[in-house]
Design a protein around this motif. Sequence first.
Motif, PDB file in Angstrom:
ATOM      1  N   GLU A 352     -25.521  43.536  20.052  1.00  0.00           N
ATOM      2  CA  GLU A 352     -25.286  44.675  19.164  1.00  0.00           C
ATOM      3  C   GLU A 352     -23.806  45.064  19.128  1.00  0.00           C
ATOM      4  O   GLU A 352     -23.285  45.469  18.093  1.00  0.00           O
ATOM      5  CB  GLU A 352     -26.129  45.868  19.616  1.00  0.00           C
ATOM      6  CG  GLU A 352     -27.619  45.711  19.399  1.00  0.00           C
ATOM      7  CD  GLU A 352     -28.003  45.848  17.939  1.00  0.00           C
ATOM      8  OE1 GLU A 352     -27.995  46.971  17.423  1.00  0.00           O
ATOM      9  OE2 GLU A 352     -28.291  44.810  17.319  1.00  0.00           O
ATOM     10  N   ARG A 353     -23.144  44.943  20.280  1.00  0.00           N
ATOM     11  CA  ARG A 353     -21.732  45.310  20.355  1.00  0.00           C
ATOM     12  C   ARG A 353     -20.848  44.360  19.546  1.00  0.00           C
ATOM     13  O   ARG A 353     -19.747  44.724  19.139  1.00  0.00           O
ATOM     14  CB  ARG A 353     -21.272  45.318  21.824  1.00  0.00           C
ATOM     15  CG  ARG A 353     -21.795  46.507  22.596  1.00  0.00           C
ATOM     16  CD  ARG A 353     -21.523  46.377  24.072  1.00  0.00           C
ATOM     17  NE  ARG A 353     -20.119  46.141  24.397  1.00  0.00           N
ATOM     18  CZ  ARG A 353     -19.176  47.067  24.343  1.00  0.00           C
ATOM     19  NH1 ARG A 353     -19.474  48.293  23.932  1.00  0.00           N
ATOM     20  NH2 ARG A 353     -17.934  46.777  24.680  1.00  0.00           N
ATOM     21  N   LYS A 354     -21.331  43.143  19.345  1.00  0.00           N
ATOM     22  CA  LYS A 354     -20.552  42.140  18.602  1.00  0.00           C
ATOM     23  C   LYS A 354     -20.968  42.048  17.133  1.00  0.00           C
ATOM     24  O   LYS A 354     -20.410  41.252  16.385  1.00  0.00           O
ATOM     25  CB  LYS A 354     -20.703  40.775  19.267  1.00  0.00           C
ATOM     26  CG  LYS A 354     -20.117  40.716  20.671  1.00  0.00           C
ATOM     27  CD  LYS A 354     -20.338  39.352  21.307  1.00  0.00           C
ATOM     28  CE  LYS A 354     -19.718  39.296  22.704  1.00  0.00           C
ATOM     29  NZ  LYS A 354     -19.935  38.001  23.365  1.00  0.00           N
ATOM     30  N   LYS A 355     -21.929  42.857  16.739  1.00  0.00           N
ATOM     31  CA  LYS A 355     -22.471  42.777  15.376  1.00  0.00           C
ATOM     32  C   LYS A 355     -21.464  43.286  14.359  1.00  0.00           C
ATOM     33  O   LYS A 355     -20.796  44.295  14.571  1.00  0.00           O
ATOM     34  CB  LYS A 355     -23.767  43.595  15.307  1.00  0.00           C
ATOM     35  CG  LYS A 355     -24.489  43.486  13.973  1.00  0.00           C
ATOM     36  CD  LYS A 355     -25.926  43.988  14.091  1.00  0.00           C
ATOM     37  CE  LYS A 355     -26.006  45.463  14.374  1.00  0.00           C
ATOM     38  NZ  LYS A 355     -27.416  45.938  14.439  1.00  0.00           N
ATOM     39  N   ARG A 356     -21.357  42.581  13.247  1.00  0.00           N
ATOM     40  CA  ARG A 356     -20.490  42.986  12.137  1.00  0.00           C
ATOM     41  C   ARG A 356     -21.321  43.208  10.885  1.00  0.00           C
ATOM     42  O   ARG A 356     -22.204  42.407  10.572  1.00  0.00           O
ATOM     43  CB  ARG A 356     -19.429  41.919  11.859  1.00  0.00           C
ATOM     44  CG  ARG A 356     -18.270  41.932  12.853  1.00  0.00           C
ATOM     45  CD  ARG A 356     -17.137  41.065  12.360  1.00  0.00           C
ATOM     46  NE  ARG A 356     -16.005  41.064  13.285  1.00  0.00           N
ATOM     47  CZ  ARG A 356     -15.025  41.961  13.262  1.00  0.00           C
ATOM     48  NH1 ARG A 356     -15.048  42.935  12.361  1.00  0.00           N
ATOM     49  NH2 ARG A 356     -14.024  41.891  14.126  1.00  0.00           N
ATOM     50  N   ILE A 357     -21.009  44.280  10.167  1.00  0.00           N
ATOM     51  CA  ILE A 357     -21.677  44.590   8.908  1.00  0.00           C
ATOM     52  C   ILE A 357     -20.679  44.322   7.786  1.00  0.00           C
ATOM     53  O   ILE A 357     -19.531  44.778   7.847  1.00  0.00           O
ATOM     54  CB  ILE A 357     -22.140  46.057   8.857  1.00  0.00           C
ATOM     55  CG1 ILE A 357     -22.911  46.424  10.143  1.00  0.00           C
ATOM     56  CG2 ILE A 357     -22.987  46.303   7.622  1.00  0.00           C
ATOM     57  CD1 ILE A 357     -24.162  45.605  10.381  1.00  0.00           C
ATOM     58  N   SER A 358     -21.100  43.592   6.776  1.00  0.00           N
ATOM     59  CA  SER A 358     -20.182  43.248   5.685  1.00  0.00           C
ATOM     60  C   SER A 358     -19.772  44.503   4.916  1.00  0.00           C
ATOM     61  O   SER A 358     -20.518  45.494   4.850  1.00  0.00           O
ATOM     62  CB  SER A 358     -20.844  42.252   4.730  1.00  0.00           C
ATOM     63  OG  SER A 358     -21.893  42.880   4.022  1.00  0.00           O
ATOM     64  N   THR A 359     -18.589  44.454   4.318  1.00  0.00           N
ATOM     65  CA  THR A 359     -18.094  45.595   3.546  1.00  0.00           C
ATOM     66  C   THR A 359     -18.991  45.880   2.349  1.00  0.00           C
ATOM     67  O   THR A 359     -19.223  47.040   1.988  1.00  0.00           O
ATOM     68  CB  THR A 359     -16.651  45.322   3.078  1.00  0.00           C
ATOM     69  OG1 THR A 359     -15.824  45.123   4.233  1.00  0.00           O
ATOM     70  CG2 THR A 359     -16.105  46.491   2.273  1.00  0.00           C
ATOM     71  N   SER A 360     -19.533  44.835   1.745  1.00  0.00           N
ATOM     72  CA  SER A 360     -20.424  45.039   0.597  1.00  0.00           C
ATOM     73  C   SER A 360     -21.684  45.787   1.016  1.00  0.00           C
ATOM     74  O   SER A 360     -22.145  46.695   0.313  1.00  0.00           O
ATOM     75  CB  SER A 360     -20.792  43.693  -0.033  1.00  0.00           C
ATOM     76  OG  SER A 360     -21.437  42.854   0.907  1.00  0.00           O
ATOM     77  N   ALA A 361     -22.232  45.434   2.192  1.00  0.00           N
ATOM     78  CA  ALA A 361     -23.424  46.134   2.687  1.00  0.00           C
ATOM     79  C   ALA A 361     -23.088  47.585   3.028  1.00  0.00           C
ATOM     80  O   ALA A 361     -23.880  48.499   2.753  1.00  0.00           O
ATOM     81  CB  ALA A 361     -23.976  45.423   3.914  1.00  0.00           C
ATOM     82  N   LEU A 362     -21.911  47.805   3.596  1.00  0.00           N
ATOM     83  CA  LEU A 362     -21.512  49.167   3.956  1.00  0.00           C
ATOM     84  C   LEU A 362     -21.287  50.027   2.723  1.00  0.00           C
ATOM     85  O   LEU A 362     -21.601  51.223   2.713  1.00  0.00           O
ATOM     86  CB  LEU A 362     -20.251  49.131   4.810  1.00  0.00           C
ATOM     87  CG  LEU A 362     -20.429  48.600   6.236  1.00  0.00           C
ATOM     88  CD1 LEU A 362     -19.084  48.475   6.928  1.00  0.00           C
ATOM     89  CD2 LEU A 362     -21.362  49.496   7.039  1.00  0.00           C
ATOM     90  N   ASN A 363     -20.748  49.440   1.670  1.00  0.00           N
ATOM     91  CA  ASN A 363     -20.527  50.217   0.454  1.00  0.00           C
ATOM     92  C   ASN A 363     -21.843  50.563  -0.242  1.00  0.00           C
ATOM     93  O   ASN A 363     -21.962  51.611  -0.876  1.00  0.00           O
ATOM     94  CB  ASN A 363     -19.585  49.468  -0.481  1.00  0.00           C
ATOM     95  CG  ASN A 363     -18.152  49.505   0.047  1.00  0.00           C
ATOM     96  OD1 ASN A 363     -17.744  50.467   0.658  1.00  0.00           O
ATOM     97  ND2 ASN A 363     -17.405  48.443  -0.187  1.00  0.00           N
ATOM     98  N   LYS A 364     -22.830  49.704  -0.099  1.00  0.00           N
ATOM     99  CA  LYS A 364     -24.168  50.043  -0.591  1.00  0.00           C
ATOM    100  C   LYS A 364     -24.729  51.208   0.226  1.00  0.00           C
ATOM    101  O   LYS A 364     -25.351  52.131  -0.320  1.00  0.00           O
ATOM    102  CB  LYS A 364     -25.086  48.826  -0.484  1.00  0.00           C
ATOM    103  CG  LYS A 364     -26.472  49.075  -1.032  1.00  0.00           C
ATOM    104  CD  LYS A 364     -27.341  47.830  -0.914  1.00  0.00           C
ATOM    105  CE  LYS A 364     -28.749  48.094  -1.442  1.00  0.00           C
ATOM    106  NZ  LYS A 364     -29.633  46.913  -1.286  1.00  0.00           N
ATOM    107  N   PHE A 365     -24.486  51.156   1.519  1.00  0.00           N
ATOM    108  CA  PHE A 365     -24.904  52.241   2.412  1.00  0.00           C
ATOM    109  C   PHE A 365     -24.219  53.546   2.012  1.00  0.00           C
ATOM    110  O   PHE A 365     -24.840  54.613   2.000  1.00  0.00           O
ATOM    111  CB  PHE A 365     -24.558  51.857   3.854  1.00  0.00           C
ATOM    112  CG  PHE A 365     -24.627  52.978   4.841  1.00  0.00           C
ATOM    113  CD1 PHE A 365     -25.843  53.475   5.286  1.00  0.00           C
ATOM    114  CD2 PHE A 365     -23.462  53.547   5.347  1.00  0.00           C
ATOM    115  CE1 PHE A 365     -25.906  54.512   6.205  1.00  0.00           C
ATOM    116  CE2 PHE A 365     -23.508  54.582   6.262  1.00  0.00           C
ATOM    117  CZ  PHE A 365     -24.741  55.063   6.695  1.00  0.00           C
TER     118      PHE A 365
END
Length: 438
Positions: A352-365
């Motif tokens: 979990e500490r190494k997990k990355r969320i894409s910018t596109s997914a974050l902008n949807k969020f």
Amino acid sequence: MPEPVIAIIGRPNVGKSTLFNRMTRTHKAIVEDIPGVTRDRIYQKAIYDERGFIVIDTGGLFPETNDEILIQTRQQAMFAVEEADLIVLLFNGKEGLAELDRQIVDMLRPVRKNLLYVVNKIDAYNREDRLFDFYSLGVDELIPVSAATGYGFAEFMEKVLETLPEKEVAEKAVEGLPGIAIVGKPNVGKSTFVNSLLGKERMIVSPEPGTTRDSVDSICKYYGKEYIIIDTAGLRRKSKIVDYSLEKFMIVRVVRSIERADVVLLIIDAREGISEQDQKIAALISRYGKGLVLLFNKWDLIEDLEKRYKELLSEVHWKLRFVEYAPVLTISGLSRKRITKVFSIVDEIISERKKRISTSALNKFVSEIAPLLPTHKGKKTKIFYMTQTDIEPPTFVLFVNYPQVFKPEHTRFIERLIRQKYTFKGTPIRVFIRQRSK
């Protein structure tokens, strides 16, 4: 290596606390200002000229006394000396050399540590003649300073940095292996837990609080996978020192182990519940951005298991709400009940500490949470975009039109929404609000 430690010692009323405050004035205490956690200013992190270190403020030192309180103060100061990489022995230049100063110097002569002799309350060049008396101590160099006005402070700090160990990055004992730190206040069963985990009696275990002494690293193998166990041992029991004082002086060792870990196991006595010291240690773990598991030990001594488990969860909610992301596990180091479950939890947290969320997914969020954002003078607050900038711990930056609107409670709210969406089990996350560049 972890951040070096500086201990300021001397007889009463020489200005130790004033110097401590000047050395640390622009930086937060190690223990975060979290509701329910008393700020403890005896230890504080400081940065000077891009060098980080920890400063210890001690009480007045009395080599010869029969007073119980003064004996405790002396023993606490000597423990600080034992922990320190550099000792600053402070004198009162205004009062001149005292017999007690001579006794303290003699007491420190056998100590094999870097030591600076500093004469305080010298606030101008024409007052430096106050140094002459102190040369009778037979020391090579005296540093004049005024902790109150800052006279000579820059020169003093240059000497401090010159004397400190060279700056290095804290490393795990074996590069590449996950580091697991075992922490907790004295007598919660850390040594028994580690011995059960490793399957051997590696350390002395005793019911006397604080009988183990130094941090010890061990390699532990579980189903073919290796881990570094960083054991933050309790403090050696010293006569006539109250437990509360011992717990305060334990913090430096805890910090040094936390710095080297990926995930920290905070062991708490299930019978006693969450103490103020447990809160402080949890705050440290959060501050240093490490993964966390709460282990309630001595579960074999609990009678009504279901009732006690509900009570402990309630305590976590109220006393450790700032680390509610941490998994909770009930264990018994003595009977080995559920102790191997920590490995699967640690593996999950590291992932979990190494997990990355894409910018596109974050902008949807961001579009999903837009209706929940605060307003500014009747105008709608807007997040232009959001991106993840780092891992270990996961770090997010939101670029907005009115950053001044986002108070700490708004940032915490956004953090909770991120966790609801992406979990980040067992690890702190960082959320920063920034003004979008024009």
